[in-house]
Motif scaffolding. Structure first.
Motif, mmCIF file in Angstrom:
data_model
loop_
_atom_site.group_PDB
_atom_site.id
_atom_site.type_symbol
_atom_site.label_atom_id
_atom_site.label_comp_id
_atom_site.label_asym_id
_atom_site.label_seq_id
_atom_site.Cartn_x
_atom_site.Cartn_y
_atom_site.Cartn_z
ATOM 1 N N ILE A 129 -4.703 2.640 3.503
ATOM 2 C CA ILE A 129 -4.968 3.906 2.803
ATOM 3 C C ILE A 129 -6.034 4.716 3.550
ATOM 4 O O ILE A 129 -5.904 5.927 3.716
ATOM 5 N N ALA A 158 0.836 -1.211 0.000
ATOM 6 C CA ALA A 158 0.000 0.000 0.000
ATOM 7 C C ALA A 158 0.865 1.253 0.000
ATOM 8 O O ALA A 158 0.573 2.233 -0.712
ATOM 9 N N ILE A 198 -4.485 -3.396 2.264
ATOM 10 C CA ILE A 198 -4.186 -2.192 1.473
ATOM 11 C C ILE A 198 -5.241 -1.123 1.724
ATOM 12 O O ILE A 198 -4.916 0.051 1.985
#
Length: 429
Positions: A150, A113, A146
């Motif tokens: 984020i 990520a 991921i």
């Protein structure tokens, strides 16, 4: 069996997709046999056999003394995981395997990520969305790690993020959807995610927008062709397999190379300027001397060429022209069968791994796992897509993008860096 070989029809993996029973009285190219063995919807290895190990709670590496303690704890969790499965349904032939995503959750996914967010911000933000495709997403763990990262670290990028999974296995596609709805935290990502249950090789829609394409540990299970060479004339012959009326296998090598394998050989030669590992590495004079000896083989050892990988690069070039690839796989494997770029062929029986010496095995019960020659693959990817790349060892990539202190044990060892020494990471620049 030559008489039967002449009589039996040639079939492809595509033609066998609708079949519920393993084929008999047919012949097929090696790559079609491997594709059918691994991916047939009714009896393929990934369709019916595979269970992906999930260790439960993430490992607390900072609380462990050393790697040995991690190894012991992992062994206990493996046993507990399989004991629970056996309570529901005992299975001596269960195929169970693990991935770095699962073992090092969430740290491994967070490293991916971090790479995506930094590169997205450098080249695309705020003019484009962050569009991520993942092929073969397993349990969906990497997707969740991921998206969690984020969302927690960069809400403005999260607002622009879309995650699309391309999954060939119906069972795994259902599991990924269930994972997404498992709890309130993961449900929050539902509007960001699309799960597309199809093979990437059936893709037919152009995606013009910039996107990142994740392919983590999938190249190793792409179908390969088998090629052997006449040691005197250096002419290639292509591997085929005959399946008789009893379901037994016989391999034949024929001098007619099909268009896909022929194109691979041409593109590889051009992309590498003729420098790649080859079964005919000895001088022609030595080869002639060898063939004159009694009982010497009349063909070279086989080389296994990743024709399916070449076709995947074609899909990226044609349908994802603005993609940036992020891929990780094994550059070398232990216990491979004989040949250049040869696979490991293995199954599990009563919780033990059983390797065998041929890829022509009962379809669906064996993993057929190839190493990736990253030097050749990188040059072919560049030749087909016209893009530039960067290849790193697994450890080098993670030193750059992971918070390695989170996976360090008390004595300074770091399983995230020391495991998967035989893997490499390739990214599009």
């Amino acid at each position: 069996m030559s008489g039967e070989y002449e009589k039996y029809p040639m079939v492809t993996a595509d033609q066998l997709k609708s079949r519920r029973e393993r084929p008999r009285r047919v012949k097929m190219l090696t790559r079609d046999f491997i594709e059918d063995s691994l991916y047939n919807p009714s009896y393929g290895y990934f369709s019916k056999q595979v269970v992906i190990f999930t260790p439960g709670e993430p490992f607390k590496f900072n609380a462990m003394q050393d790697e040995q303690e991690f190894h012991q704890l992992l062994g206990r969790r493996y046993t507990e995981f399989e004991d629970k499965l056996d309570e529901k349904q005992p299975n001596d032939t269960r195929q169970l395997w693990h991935t770095p995503t699962e073992l090092f959750r969430p740290y491994y996914g967070e490293a991916i990520a971090r790479y995506l967010v930094v590169n997205y911000k450098l080249s695309q933000y705020p003019y484009h969305d962050l569009i991520i495709y993942e092929m073969g997403a397993g349990n969906g763990t990497l997707m969740l790690n991921i998206l969690d990262y984020i969302r927690d670290t960069d809400p403005s990028v999260y607002d622009r993020t879309k995650f699309k999974i391309i999954e060939i296995s119906s069972n795994l596609a259902k599991l990924q959807a269930q994972q997404l709805l498992r709890n309130a935290d993961s449900k929050g990502h539902a509007s960001k995610v699309e799960i597309i249950n199809k093979s990437v090789f059936e893709w037919s829609q152009v995606v013009p927008e910039p996107c990142y394409f994740l392919a983590m540990e999938v190249f190793d299970n792409f179908a390969h062709d088998a090629i052997r060479y006449d040691p005197v004339t250096e002419e290639p012959l292509q591997g085929t397999v005959l399946i008789d009326s009893n379901g037994d296998f016989y391999d034949f090598y024929v001098p007619t190379i099909d268009p896909v394998a022929s194109r691979y050989l041409r593109v590889r030669h051009a992309a590498t300027a003729g420098r790649y590992p080859h079964p005919l590495s000895q001088s022609r004079i030595l080869r002639k001397l060898r063939t004159s000896l009694p009982f010497s083989p009349n063909l070279s050892d086989p080389e296994y060429i990743p024709t399916r990988l070449m076709q995947f690069f074609d899909v990226l070039e044609k349908y994802f022209p603005a993609h940036r690839l992020v891929t990780s796989d094994f550059h070398v494997l232990p216990d491979t069968i004989k040949g250049i770029n040869a696979p490991v062929v293995q199954t599990r029986y009563q919780r033990r791994t059983v390797p065998v010496s041929t890829p022509y095995v009962h379809q669906g019960y064996f993993d057929i796992l190839f190493p990736t020659d990253f030097h050749v693959m990188e040059l072919m990817y560049r030749a087909i897509t016209g893009k530039l790349t960067n290849a790193l060892s697994h450890e080098e990539f993670l030193r750059r993008w992971a918070y390695v202190e989170e996976t360090e044990t008390k004595n300074g060892e770091n399983p995230l860096l020391s495991w998967y020494k035989n893997a490499s990471v390739l990214t599009t620049v």
